[in-house]
Scaffold this active site. Structure first.
Site, short mmCIF file in Angstrom:
data_model
loop_
_atom_site.label_atom_id
_atom_site.label_comp_id
_atom_site.label_asym_id
_atom_site.label_seq_id
_atom_site.Cartn_x
_atom_site.Cartn_y
_atom_site.Cartn_z
N CYS A 49 0.85 -1.20 0.00
CA CYS A 49 0.00 0.00 0.00
C CYS A 49 0.88 1.24 0.00
O CYS A 49 2.11 1.16 0.09
CB CYS A 49 -0.90 0.00 1.23
SG CYS A 49 -1.95 -1.48 1.38
N LEU A 68 -3.74 -1.56 -1.50
CA LEU A 68 -3.68 -2.77 -2.30
C LEU A 68 -4.27 -3.87 -1.43
O LEU A 68 -3.69 -4.26 -0.42
CB LEU A 68 -2.24 -3.12 -2.68
CG LEU A 68 -2.05 -4.39 -3.51
CD1 LEU A 68 -2.68 -4.24 -4.89
CD2 LEU A 68 -0.58 -4.75 -3.63
N ASN A 117 1.17 0.15 5.81
CA ASN A 117 1.61 -0.52 4.59
C ASN A 117 2.31 -1.80 5.02
O ASN A 117 3.32 -1.75 5.71
CB ASN A 117 2.59 0.38 3.81
CG ASN A 117 3.27 -0.37 2.68
OD1 ASN A 117 2.70 -1.26 2.07
ND2 ASN A 117 4.52 0.00 2.41
N GLY A 118 1.76 -2.95 4.61
CA GLY A 118 2.44 -4.19 4.96
C GLY A 118 1.50 -5.30 5.34
O GLY A 118 0.29 -5.24 5.08
N THR A 121 23.74 -1.07 -9.48
CA THR A 121 23.27 -2.46 -9.47
C THR A 121 21.78 -2.54 -9.22
O THR A 121 21.09 -3.45 -9.72
CB THR A 121 24.05 -3.30 -8.43
OG1 THR A 121 23.76 -4.67 -8.64
CG2 THR A 121 23.70 -2.91 -7.02
N ARG A 157 20.06 -1.75 -12.55
CA ARG A 157 20.23 -2.90 -13.45
C ARG A 157 19.24 -4.01 -13.14
O ARG A 157 18.62 -4.59 -14.04
CB ARG A 157 21.64 -3.46 -13.32
CG ARG A 157 22.75 -2.62 -13.89
CD ARG A 157 24.10 -3.25 -13.55
NE ARG A 157 25.23 -2.55 -14.15
CZ ARG A 157 26.50 -2.90 -13.97
NH1 ARG A 157 26.78 -3.94 -13.20
NH2 ARG A 157 27.47 -2.22 -14.55
#
Length: 584
Positions: free
Chosen positions: A2, A51, A75-76, A316, A319
């Site tokens: 979320c 979400l 959130n979680g 990184t 990527r």
């Protein structure tokens, strides 16, 4: 995942301010496309973009206690919420949301309850009775959170930097395992495990204990009311997640709604190492496998959007985030909202190839501790924001609190790479799941050499990025980089290119300071670069920069493109890996 946004102490509490909070909260809607919520109390605002994973019908946020004097935006996921509800039988719950326990735990235990939570979370809580507030982030920083300060004295919290960077004079990444209390006026650490001090443990390796704790970590993350799957690269970590999830899938509540066949997902350039290995693992486990391809050009075209979402210019991370970002869009198109992923194992067990050069167990252990402490800036950030960009939640069993405690309490001598004993990187994890009677994985997959995600999707991906950056950044631009970017000065054209994109979206000094810097080889810390004198001449975060270790390592003095196995170029099979891989 979320998106949360909270603001306290605004001097302006007009309708215009409310509209501004709503506008900023919408910048997080990709994280939570299912519903939006906002609670205002005088000069305090708590906004939420949801979400829906658990209790999709009634779990909208913000959430409240019985009389709505305590408000929380989260959130979680709280995996032990059912056990915690048993301790809160005197409280009345309004929803089936796993996150509602936070409001009631605060009522019962005050600010000391955070360590009772087993999960990944960032939350902000307002107590309207005295207008005090707290904010907290999970132990490792699996979920993102930022804190900022406005010129009007306001304090801000947001899941992503983009929701507060315009309105805050200064902001920073909220430290994992910490709580902010308005009553006490600052951050303090609530997460204090034994390994945090970096003292060297002496517990003997117990493969059964390690295996059982990992299985528990995977099983608890099957808590979902929506379709889900596993990100499967074909490497050790993701393959173990898939193997365990598949083994316990039929017993889970999720199977009652979505069936007992596990879905797995992989992304790569056509012909990449990951695609081949993932297909083999999926066939062995009997999963419903989804294979996604992308081209180098498609990845390059997505770079600006990727950097906007992941909010970093670390090479990184960019990527590896790009293929994950592209895969997450495909996953969401299939109706899947949650995935399990294998992040964290390499940090806990010293799985990166540069650990082959660790001089002793003390330095090995300290490096693993440092790597875990920095996960929120690298792999956790990537896994969370790359998937959340498309409204997909990534869960990471290796970063389970109890599993970390067990794994980090093992004498690090057992984690050391020992070719003379047939031990390659992460041997203790491989050995724990090497069950002859009831195999989890084929032997050659169980003992496959570490392949970093940005390498495994296809070596020509990184080479293509470097070629593109060389076309965009001139020699003169790189020569003058220290004047343009005096903080965390880019030392390669690829790094310069990502930095320029980042600065376009996040131009403030505070934003660039949220990104770590320093030399790195194959994802090492700057300290570990000292383990091999040759590495300082080849500071690239790719696993192939681990000269003398990676089977497809860059040759000293040969550039990456010429060393690309995808082009069929000759490779120098470096010495130490010959003995190490003999166990496969």
């Amino acid at each position: 995942m979320c998106g949360i946004l909270a603001v306290f102490g605004c001097t302006d509490n007009s309708q215009a301010k409310r509209s501004r909070i709503i506008e900023l909260s919408r910048r997080l809607r990709h994280r939570g496309p299912d519903w939006s919520g906002l609670h205002c109390h005088e000069d305090c605002y708590l906004a939420h973009q949801r979400l829906a994973i658990v209790d999709p019908t009634s779990g909208d946020q913000p959430l409240y206690n019985e009389d709505k004097t305590v408000i929380v935006t989260v959130n979680g996921e709280i995996y032990n919420h059912k056990q915690l509800r048993e301790k809160l039988k005197s409280h009345q719950f309004r929803t089936g949301s796993d996150c509602e326990v936070i409001a009631h735990l605060y009522e019962e235990y005050g600010e000391s309850f955070v360590d009772m939570l087993d999960g990944m979370f960032s939350f902000v809580l307002l107590d309207t009775r005295d207008k005090s507030f707290i904010a907290a982030r999970d132990a490792i920083g699996i979920t993102p959170l930022y804190i900022g300060w406005g010129l009007d004295g306001s304090v801000w919290f947001a899941s992503e930097m983009k929701a507060l960077s315009d309105d805050c004079e200064r902001f920073m990444s909220f430290l994992p395992g910490h709580i902010y209390s308005s009553k006490q006026g600052g951050l303090r650490r609530w997460y204090n495990p034994p390994w945090y001090s970096e003292s060297i443990p002496s517990t003997r390796y117990d493969p059964i204990l390690l295996r059982e704790n990992f299985e528990k970590a995977v099983v608890k993350r099957l808590m979902t009311d929506v379709p889900f799957g596993v990100l499967l690269s074909g490497g050790l970590d993701s393959s173990l997640v898939a193997a365990v999830a598949g083994r316990y899938m039929a017993e889970s509540e999720a199977a009652c709604q979505w069936g007992s066949q596990l879905h797995t997902f992989c992304v790569g350039l056509k012909g990449s190492p990951d695609l081949k290995a993932a297909r083999e693992v999926a066939d062995y486990l009997g999963t419903r496998h989804h294979e996604f391809h992308f081209t180098v050009q498609e990845g390059i075209d997505a770079l600006e959007e990727v950097i906007y979402h992941i909010e970093t210019y670390d090479v990184t991370t960019v990527r590896a985030s790009t293929p994950m970002f592209l895969m997450s869009r495909k996953i969401k198109s299939l109706g899947v909202k949650m995935v399990l992923s294998g992040e964290g194992s390499d940090e806990i067990f010293g799985g990166y190839l540069y650990f082959h050069k660790a001089p002793n167990k003390e330095e090995f252990h300290r490096e693993t501790c440092q790597k875990i402490k920095a996960l929120h800036l690298y792999d956790c950030l990537r896994a969370n924001k790359s998937t959340s960009a498309w409204g997909v939640e990534a869960r990471v069993p290796f970063l389970d609190k109890e599993f970390i405690n067990v794994a980090m309490n093992i004498d690090p001598e057992w984690k050391m790479v020992r070719p003379d004993l047939g031990r390659i990187e992460k041997w203790i994890l491989r050995n724990a799941f090497d069950d002859e009677q009831n195999p989890y994985l084929p032997k050659h997959i169980l003992y496959r050499q570490k392949e970093q995600f940005s390498d495994g999707v296809g070596y020509s991906w990184i080479d293509g990025l470097k070629d593109h950056a060389n076309d965009q950044v001139t020699d003169a631009m790189l020569t003058h980089a220290s004047f343009i970017y005096p903080e965390n000065t880019p030392t390669t054209k690829e790094a310069y290119y990502y930095r320029a994109i980042f600065e376009k979206f996040f131009p403030k000094n505070a934003a660039r300071s949220t990104v770590p810097g320093g030399p790195s080889v194959a994802c090492s810390t700057a300290k570990a670069v000292e383990w091999d004198a040759v590495w300082s001449k080849n500071p690239d975060p790719s696993g192939r920069a681990a000269l003398g270790v990676h089977a497809a390592a860059y040759e000293e003095g040969v550039d990456a493109k010429n060393a690309n196995p995808m082009n069929g170029s000759p490779q120098k099979f470096q010495g130490s890996v010959e003995k190490t891989t003999a166990v496969v």
